[in-house]
Design an enzyme around this catalytic site. Structure first.
Site, PDB file in Angstrom:
ATOM      1  N   THR A  15       0.838  -1.214   0.000  1.00 54.13           N
ATOM      2  CA  THR A  15       0.000   0.000   0.000  1.00 54.13           C
ATOM      3  C   THR A  15       0.868   1.258   0.000  1.00 54.13           C
ATOM      4  O   THR A  15       0.494   2.271  -0.593  1.00 54.13           O
ATOM      5  CB  THR A  15      -0.977   0.038   1.196  1.00 54.13           C
ATOM      6  OG1 THR A  15      -0.246   0.087   2.419  1.00 54.13           O
ATOM      7  CG2 THR A  15      -1.912  -1.161   1.187  1.00 54.13           C
ATOM      8  N   ASN A  16       2.032   1.196   0.636  1.00 52.10           N
ATOM      9  CA  ASN A  16       2.949   2.349   0.581  1.00 52.10           C
ATOM     10  C   ASN A  16       3.508   2.530  -0.826  1.00 52.10           C
ATOM     11  O   ASN A  16       3.665   3.650  -1.301  1.00 52.10           O
ATOM     12  CB  ASN A  16       4.074   2.200   1.604  1.00 52.10           C
ATOM     13  CG  ASN A  16       3.626   2.589   2.992  1.00 52.10           C
ATOM     14  OD1 ASN A  16       3.425   3.764   3.275  1.00 52.10           O
ATOM     15  ND2 ASN A  16       3.435   1.602   3.856  1.00 52.10           N
ATOM     16  N   ILE A  94      16.949  -7.424   6.284  1.00 49.46           N
ATOM     17  CA  ILE A  94      17.949  -6.425   6.674  1.00 49.46           C
ATOM     18  C   ILE A  94      18.966  -6.297   5.534  1.00 49.46           C
ATOM     19  O   ILE A  94      19.413  -7.290   4.979  1.00 49.46           O
ATOM     20  CB  ILE A  94      18.680  -6.867   7.970  1.00 49.46           C
ATOM     21  CG1 ILE A  94      17.671  -7.214   9.074  1.00 49.46           C
ATOM     22  CG2 ILE A  94      19.661  -5.794   8.432  1.00 49.46           C
ATOM     23  CD1 ILE A  94      16.807  -6.087   9.552  1.00 49.46           C
ATOM     24  N   ASN A 109      13.330   4.441   4.667  1.00 48.83           N
ATOM     25  CA  ASN A 109      12.478   3.358   5.172  1.00 48.83           C
ATOM     26  C   ASN A 109      11.298   3.982   5.903  1.00 48.83           C
ATOM     27  O   ASN A 109      11.418   5.043   6.505  1.00 48.83           O
ATOM     28  CB  ASN A 109      13.262   2.470   6.144  1.00 48.83           C
ATOM     29  CG  ASN A 109      12.423   1.318   6.680  1.00 48.83           C
ATOM     30  OD1 ASN A 109      11.716   0.640   5.921  1.00 48.83           O
ATOM     31  ND2 ASN A 109      12.479   1.079   7.989  1.00 48.83           N
ATOM     32  N   HIS A 111       8.590   3.195   8.948  1.00 50.18           N
ATOM     33  CA  HIS A 111       8.366   2.292  10.083  1.00 50.18           C
ATOM     34  C   HIS A 111       7.060   2.696  10.779  1.00 50.18           C
ATOM     35  O   HIS A 111       6.839   3.885  11.034  1.00 50.18           O
ATOM     36  CB  HIS A 111       9.546   2.372  11.069  1.00 50.18           C
ATOM     37  CG  HIS A 111       9.400   1.415  12.202  1.00 50.18           C
ATOM     38  ND1 HIS A 111       9.587   0.057  12.049  1.00 50.18           N
ATOM     39  CD2 HIS A 111       9.035   1.610  13.492  1.00 50.18           C
ATOM     40  CE1 HIS A 111       9.345  -0.545  13.210  1.00 50.18           C
ATOM     41  NE2 HIS A 111       9.019   0.369  14.102  1.00 50.18           N
ATOM     42  N   ASP A 152      16.509   0.124  11.919  1.00 51.50           N
ATOM     43  CA  ASP A 152      15.672   1.281  12.309  1.00 51.50           C
ATOM     44  C   ASP A 152      16.464   2.324  13.108  1.00 51.50           C
ATOM     45  O   ASP A 152      15.904   3.028  13.951  1.00 51.50           O
ATOM     46  CB  ASP A 152      14.450   0.826  13.140  1.00 51.50           C
ATOM     47  CG  ASP A 152      13.537  -0.121  12.382  1.00 51.50           C
ATOM     48  OD1 ASP A 152      13.457  -0.018  11.152  1.00 51.50           O
ATOM     49  OD2 ASP A 152      12.890  -0.959  13.032  1.00 51.50           O
TER      50      ASP A 152
HETATM   51  C1  GRF Z   1       4.036  -0.772   6.729  1.00 51.61           C
HETATM   52  O1  GRF Z   1       3.374  -0.703   7.960  1.00 51.61           O
HETATM   53  C2  GRF Z   1       5.442  -0.245   6.856  1.00 51.61           C
HETATM   54  O2  GRF Z   1       5.569   0.766   7.799  1.00 51.61           O
HETATM   55  C3  GRF Z   1       6.187  -1.460   7.314  1.00 51.61           C
HETATM   56  O3  GRF Z   1       5.587  -2.535   6.622  1.00 51.61           O
HETATM   57  C4  GRF Z   1       4.245  -2.199   6.288  1.00 51.61           C
HETATM   58  C5  GRF Z   1       4.099  -2.372   4.809  1.00 51.61           C
HETATM   59  O4  GRF Z   1       2.794  -2.170   4.369  1.00 51.61           O
HETATM   60  N1  GRF Z   1       7.602  -1.279   7.131  1.00 51.61           N
HETATM   61  P1  GRF Z   1       2.476  -2.107   2.814  1.00 51.61           P
HETATM   62  O5  GRF Z   1       3.079  -3.361   2.173  1.00 51.61           O
HETATM   63  O6  GRF Z   1       3.084  -0.854   2.277  1.00 51.61           O
HETATM   64  O7  GRF Z   1       0.979  -2.119   2.717  1.00 51.61           O
END
Ligand code: GRF
Length: 213
Positions: A15-16, A94, A109, A111, A152
């Site tokens: 989704t990101n 990692i 990244n 988080h 992180d």
């Molecule tokens: C997100 O919560 C991001 O912060 C973490 O993994 C998740 C990925 O979600 N690192 P998506 O695949 O982008 O929906």
């Protein structure tokens, strides 16, 4: 066409990644997603990329003799695609020191917590939100940071907080925080390509990010 090229690493739903693709298409930042690499062949994010005509590659760790070789394969793909920025958007592996050094100060990244809380090894997915609930913190949020050789630990670029309600569970928190992530990650990318992210040393052997106006 955009001048700047982004490589996105994923392991899951993406989704990101989708937020980045949408913002690139809307010219929110001057960059395009050039290549999406997944370490998992079933990651739904690969379909999202293909739908938008973006190149994809699967680099499965199990097919390599070592972590170093696995990382080298990704470095090569990213170099072949001449990317200026690497974005980890839910990438659950990692990176090697060689990878981080190759793209020094060019890896972001996202988080799903307010670093330095609920981060580091083992804090991924819903575990992060469950840990925040178990601890009883009243706020949580999302963090975008540059990636260094730790987990992180790199300099923080952007953070945004939300309140935790009494009736929140890991699912509801994850949904709320993802909404923040979808704003923060594209904003960090925009600032990066506007050259507004300045990494500065502090006197405590740490680095931090100063955002210029
Ligand atoms: C997100 O919560 C991001 O912060 C973490 O993994 C998740 C990925 O979600 N690192 P998506 O695949 O982008 O929906």
């Amino acid at each position: 066409m955009h001048n700047n090229r982004i490589g996105v690493l994923i392991s899951g739903g993406g989704t990101n990644l989708q937020a980045l693709i949408d913002k690139a298409e809307a010219n929110y930042f001057n960059a395009s997603v050039e290549i999406v690499i997944s370490n998992c062949k079933d990651a739904y994010g690969l379909q999202r990329a293909k739908t938008h005509g973006i190149k994809t590659e699967v680099v499965d760790k199990r097919q390599f003799e070592s972590e170093a070789e696995f990382n080298k394969a990704m470095i090569e793909i990213l170099k072949n695609n001449a990317v200026h920025l690497v974005v980890l958007a839910g990438f659950l592996s990692i990176l090697s020191r060689e990878f981080v050094n190759t793209f020094k100060n060019q890896i972001l990244n996202i988080h799903p917590a307010l670093i330095p809380s609920f981060c580091g090894k083992g804090f991924y997915g819903k575990r992060v939100h469950q840990a925040a609930l178990d601890y009883g913190v009243k706020i949580t949020g999302a963090t975008v940071h540059f990636v260094d050789a730790g987990t992180d630990t790199g300099p923080i670029v952007l953070q945004k907080a939300i309140e935790i309600d009494n009736n929140d569970d890991a699912d509801s928190l994850q949904k709320k925080v993802l909404k923040l992530e979808h704003q923060l990650l594209p904003l960090a990318v925009k600032l990066f390509f506007e050259n507004k992210l300045q990494i500065i040393e502090t006197n405590r052997k740490r680095t931090k990010v100063k955002i210029s106006e």
